[in-house]
Design a protein around this motif. Structure first.
Motif, PDB file in Angstrom:
ATOM      1  N   HIS A   1       1.098  -0.841   0.455  1.00 49.26           N
ATOM      2  CA  HIS A   1       0.136   0.185   0.042  1.00 49.26           C
ATOM      3  C   HIS A   1       0.809   1.269   0.155  1.00 49.26           C
ATOM      4  O   HIS A   1       2.200   1.623  -0.052  1.00 49.26           O
ATOM      5  N   VAL A   2       0.070   1.944   0.246  1.00 47.77           N
ATOM      6  CA  VAL A   2       1.362   4.004   0.215  1.00 47.77           C
ATOM      7  C   VAL A   2       2.091   3.795   0.994  1.00 47.77           C
ATOM      8  O   VAL A   2       2.833   4.231   0.519  1.00 47.77           O
ATOM      9  N   HIS A   3       1.185   3.138   1.990  1.00 47.17           N
ATOM     10  CA  HIS A   3       2.128   3.501   3.123  1.00 47.17           C
ATOM     11  C   HIS A   3       3.073   1.840   3.634  1.00 47.17           C
ATOM     12  O   HIS A   3       3.260   2.184   5.314  1.00 47.17           O
ATOM     13  N   GLY A   4       3.718   1.676   2.942  1.00 49.63           N
ATOM     14  CA  GLY A   4       4.547   0.377   3.318  1.00 49.63           C
ATOM     15  C   GLY A   4       4.042  -0.760   3.941  1.00 49.63           C
ATOM     16  O   GLY A   4       4.743  -1.448   4.147  1.00 49.63           O
ATOM     17  N   THR A   5       2.639  -1.383   3.065  1.00 51.44           N
ATOM     18  CA  THR A   5       1.937  -2.013   4.608  1.00 51.44           C
ATOM     19  C   THR A   5       1.690  -2.997   3.428  1.00 51.44           C
ATOM     20  O   THR A   5       1.481  -2.553   2.305  1.00 51.44           O
ATOM     21  N   ALA A   6       1.340  -4.359   3.891  1.00 49.21           N
ATOM     22  CA  ALA A   6       0.766  -5.946   3.011  1.00 49.21           C
ATOM     23  C   ALA A   6      -0.005  -6.439   3.277  1.00 49.21           C
ATOM     24  O   ALA A   6      -0.321  -6.068   4.065  1.00 49.21           O
ATOM     25  N   ARG A   7      -1.052  -6.616   2.086  1.00 51.67           N
ATOM     26  CA  ARG A   7      -1.887  -7.012   2.645  1.00 51.67           C
ATOM     27  C   ARG A   7      -1.795  -8.228   3.323  1.00 51.67           C
ATOM     28  O   ARG A   7      -1.133  -8.953   2.824  1.00 51.67           O
ATOM     29  N   ALA A   8      -2.741  -8.723   4.251  1.00 53.31           N
ATOM     30  CA  ALA A   8      -2.608  -9.682   4.897  1.00 53.31           C
ATOM     31  C   ALA A   8      -3.076 -11.399   3.967  1.00 53.31           C
ATOM     32  O   ALA A   8      -3.125 -11.193   2.774  1.00 53.31           O
ATOM     33  N   SER A   9      -2.396 -12.575   3.651  1.00 55.31           N
ATOM     34  CA  SER A   9      -2.276 -13.139   2.593  1.00 55.31           C
ATOM     35  C   SER A   9      -3.276 -14.347   2.775  1.00 55.31           C
ATOM     36  O   SER A   9      -3.686 -13.919   3.579  1.00 55.31           O
ATOM     37  N   ALA A  10      -3.748 -15.729   1.458  1.00 60.31           N
ATOM     38  CA  ALA A  10      -4.923 -16.267   2.507  1.00 60.31           C
ATOM     39  C   ALA A  10      -4.452 -17.094   3.357  1.00 60.31           C
ATOM     40  O   ALA A  10      -5.067 -17.070   3.863  1.00 60.31           O
TER      41      ALA A  10
ATOM     42  N   PRO B   1      12.031 -13.325  20.770  1.00 61.87           N
ATOM     43  CA  PRO B   1      12.710 -11.913  20.814  1.00 61.87           C
ATOM     44  C   PRO B   1      13.380 -12.492  19.462  1.00 61.87           C
ATOM     45  O   PRO B   1      13.193 -11.314  18.582  1.00 61.87           O
ATOM     46  N   LEU B   2      14.175 -13.464  18.133  1.00 59.86           N
ATOM     47  CA  LEU B   2      14.794 -13.742  16.917  1.00 59.86           C
ATOM     48  C   LEU B   2      13.495 -13.077  16.398  1.00 59.86           C
ATOM     49  O   LEU B   2      13.669 -13.096  15.070  1.00 59.86           O
ATOM     50  N   ILE B   3      12.076 -13.538  16.257  1.00 61.04           N
ATOM     51  CA  ILE B   3      10.976 -12.738  15.409  1.00 61.04           C
ATOM     52  C   ILE B   3      11.373 -12.005  15.623  1.00 61.04           C
ATOM     53  O   ILE B   3      10.561 -10.972  14.842  1.00 61.04           O
ATOM     54  N   ALA B   4      11.197 -10.948  16.868  1.00 62.52           N
ATOM     55  CA  ALA B   4      10.895  -9.365  17.048  1.00 62.52           C
ATOM     56  C   ALA B   4      12.421  -8.695  16.537  1.00 62.52           C
ATOM     57  O   ALA B   4      12.012  -8.207  15.613  1.00 62.52           O
ATOM     58  N   ILE B   5      13.565  -9.311  16.264  1.00 64.90           N
ATOM     59  CA  ILE B   5      14.454  -9.050  16.176  1.00 64.90           C
ATOM     60  C   ILE B   5      14.839  -9.189  14.629  1.00 64.90           C
ATOM     61  O   ILE B   5      15.140  -7.623  14.416  1.00 64.90           O
ATOM     62  N   ALA B   6      14.537  -9.884  13.560  1.00 61.37           N
ATOM     63  CA  ALA B   6      14.516 -10.329  12.549  1.00 61.37           C
ATOM     64  C   ALA B   6      13.284  -8.799  11.915  1.00 61.37           C
ATOM     65  O   ALA B   6      14.037  -8.588  11.111  1.00 61.37           O
ATOM     66  N   ALA B   7      12.107  -8.725  12.198  1.00 63.27           N
ATOM     67  CA  ALA B   7      12.050  -7.538  11.818  1.00 63.27           C
ATOM     68  C   ALA B   7      12.273  -6.489  12.487  1.00 63.27           C
ATOM     69  O   ALA B   7      12.529  -5.502  11.391  1.00 63.27           O
TER      70      ALA B   7
ATOM     71  N   LYS C   1      15.426  -5.613  12.213  1.00 67.15           N
ATOM     72  CA  LYS C   1      16.398  -5.833  10.804  1.00 67.15           C
ATOM     73  C   LYS C   1      16.011  -5.466   9.879  1.00 67.15           C
ATOM     74  O   LYS C   1      16.746  -5.699   8.903  1.00 67.15           O
ATOM     75  N   GLY C   2      14.857  -5.526   9.223  1.00 59.01           N
ATOM     76  CA  GLY C   2      13.987  -5.649   8.253  1.00 59.01           C
ATOM     77  C   GLY C   2      13.977  -7.316   7.386  1.00 59.01           C
ATOM     78  O   GLY C   2      13.976  -7.019   6.114  1.00 59.01           O
ATOM     79  N   GLN C   3      14.300  -8.145   8.690  1.00 61.28           N
ATOM     80  CA  GLN C   3      14.756  -9.379   7.673  1.00 61.28           C
ATOM     81  C   GLN C   3      12.550 -10.465   7.646  1.00 61.28           C
ATOM     82  O   GLN C   3      12.401 -10.794   8.026  1.00 61.28           O
ATOM     83  N   ILE C   4      12.225  -9.321   6.569  1.00 57.73           N
ATOM     84  CA  ILE C   4      10.675 -10.152   6.887  1.00 57.73           C
ATOM     85  C   ILE C   4      10.409 -11.013   6.128  1.00 57.73           C
ATOM     86  O   ILE C   4       9.253 -11.775   7.403  1.00 57.73           O
ATOM     87  N   GLU C   5      11.345 -11.514   5.545  1.00 58.39           N
ATOM     88  CA  GLU C   5      10.955 -13.538   5.025  1.00 58.39           C
ATOM     89  C   GLU C   5      10.523 -13.751   6.506  1.00 58.39           C
ATOM     90  O   GLU C   5      10.224 -14.577   6.463  1.00 58.39           O
ATOM     91  N   ARG C   6      12.466 -13.815   7.229  1.00 63.86           N
ATOM     92  CA  ARG C   6      12.409 -14.566   8.033  1.00 63.86           C
ATOM     93  C   ARG C   6      11.418 -14.167   9.613  1.00 63.86           C
ATOM     94  O   ARG C   6      10.982 -15.339   9.991  1.00 63.86           O
ATOM     95  N   HIS C   7      10.990 -13.141   9.259  1.00 66.54           N
ATOM     96  CA  HIS C   7       9.717 -12.954  10.524  1.00 66.54           C
ATOM     97  C   HIS C   7       9.316 -13.408  10.035  1.00 66.54           C
ATOM     98  O   HIS C   7       7.824 -13.652  11.393  1.00 66.54           O
ATOM     99  N   GLN C   8       8.321 -13.517   9.324  1.00 67.52           N
ATOM    100  CA  GLN C   8       7.061 -13.613   8.694  1.00 67.52           C
ATOM    101  C   GLN C   8       6.755 -15.632   8.585  1.00 67.52           C
ATOM    102  O   GLN C   8       6.005 -16.203   9.093  1.00 67.52           O
ATOM    103  N   ARG C   9       8.261 -16.210   8.404  1.00 69.93           N
ATOM    104  CA  ARG C   9       8.635 -17.647   8.539  1.00 69.93           C
ATOM    105  C   ARG C   9       7.916 -18.027  10.096  1.00 69.93           C
ATOM    106  O   ARG C   9       7.613 -18.894  10.840  1.00 69.93           O
ATOM    107  N   ALA C  10       8.872 -17.322  10.979  1.00 71.61           N
ATOM    108  CA  ALA C  10       9.012 -17.878  12.653  1.00 71.61           C
ATOM    109  C   ALA C  10       7.863 -17.437  12.733  1.00 71.61           C
ATOM    110  O   ALA C  10       7.146 -17.826  14.096  1.00 71.61           O
ATOM    111  N   ALA C  11       7.006 -16.330  12.962  1.00 73.35           N
ATOM    112  CA  ALA C  11       5.719 -15.534  13.616  1.00 73.35           C
ATOM    113  C   ALA C  11       4.234 -16.866  12.621  1.00 73.35           C
ATOM    114  O   ALA C  11       3.838 -17.080  13.733  1.00 73.35           O
ATOM    115  N   ARG C  12       4.691 -17.281  12.045  1.00 71.10           N
ATOM    116  CA  ARG C  12       4.012 -18.791  11.370  1.00 71.10           C
ATOM    117  C   ARG C  12       3.937 -19.790  12.060  1.00 71.10           C
ATOM    118  O   ARG C  12       3.150 -20.458  12.168  1.00 71.10           O
TER     119      ARG C  12
END
Length: 169
Positions: A9-18, A123-129, A131-142
């Protein structure tokens, strides 16, 4: 799965995936079952130790935030604020469980290993986010949602555990 340009989106956010929405609905289902179990257990509330109530409180709020977080757009200020609270709740609930012993033959159970895993991973989930490691953050959070909330949540109902006893009588 990271956000692609059309998802942003304009504000740098992504829609939730299915997938995230499916996880959100599954977490909502678990939350509803947990709340029904707690309600049905009302005659036995006084028998539950304070630590168990603290664990239930933190996990109920973590489930509520999971439902919200997975359904909403990712990456914005609200996502980050909810994420900080979610990480604290997940860490807190895992820490509390280390002091809840005796449910399985008077000592620690296999679920306590999960608590240690959660205390390392959140804490690793938070650290990944951070640091901008979005894919790692998403995989770990899921993975945390699936393993520590949904699968572990399922196992609170069989085997004569408290919520299962309250739910099924």
């Amino acid at each position: 799965m990271s956000a692609t340009a059309p998802e942003m989106h304009v504000h740098g956010t992504a829609r939730a995936s299915a997938f995230d929405r499916g996880l959100s609905l599954t977490a909502l289902g678990l939350l509803c079952v947990v709340l029904v179990a707690i309600g049905r257990g009302r005659p036995h509330w006084s028998e539950a130790p304070s630590l168990v109530w603290a664990h239930l409180l933190t996990i109920v709020f973590a489930l509520i935030l999971t439902v919200i977080q997975l359904w909403r757009p990712k990456g914005g200020a609200t996502h980050k604020a909810i994420g900080r609270v979610w990480v604290a709740l997940m860490f807190g609930t895992a820490l509390i469980t280390l002091f809840i012993v005796g449910a399985d033959d008077g000592g620690y159970s296999v679920l306590h290993i999960l608590s240690i895993w959660v205390m390392i991973q959140v804490p690793l989930i938070a650290i990944a986010a951070h640091k901008g490691q979005i894919e790692r953050h998403q995989r770990a959070a899921r993975a945390m949602v699936v393993g520590a909330l949904l699968i572990a949540g399922f196992f609170t109902f069989p085997f004569h555990r408290l919520l299962g006893t309250w739910l099924f009588g």
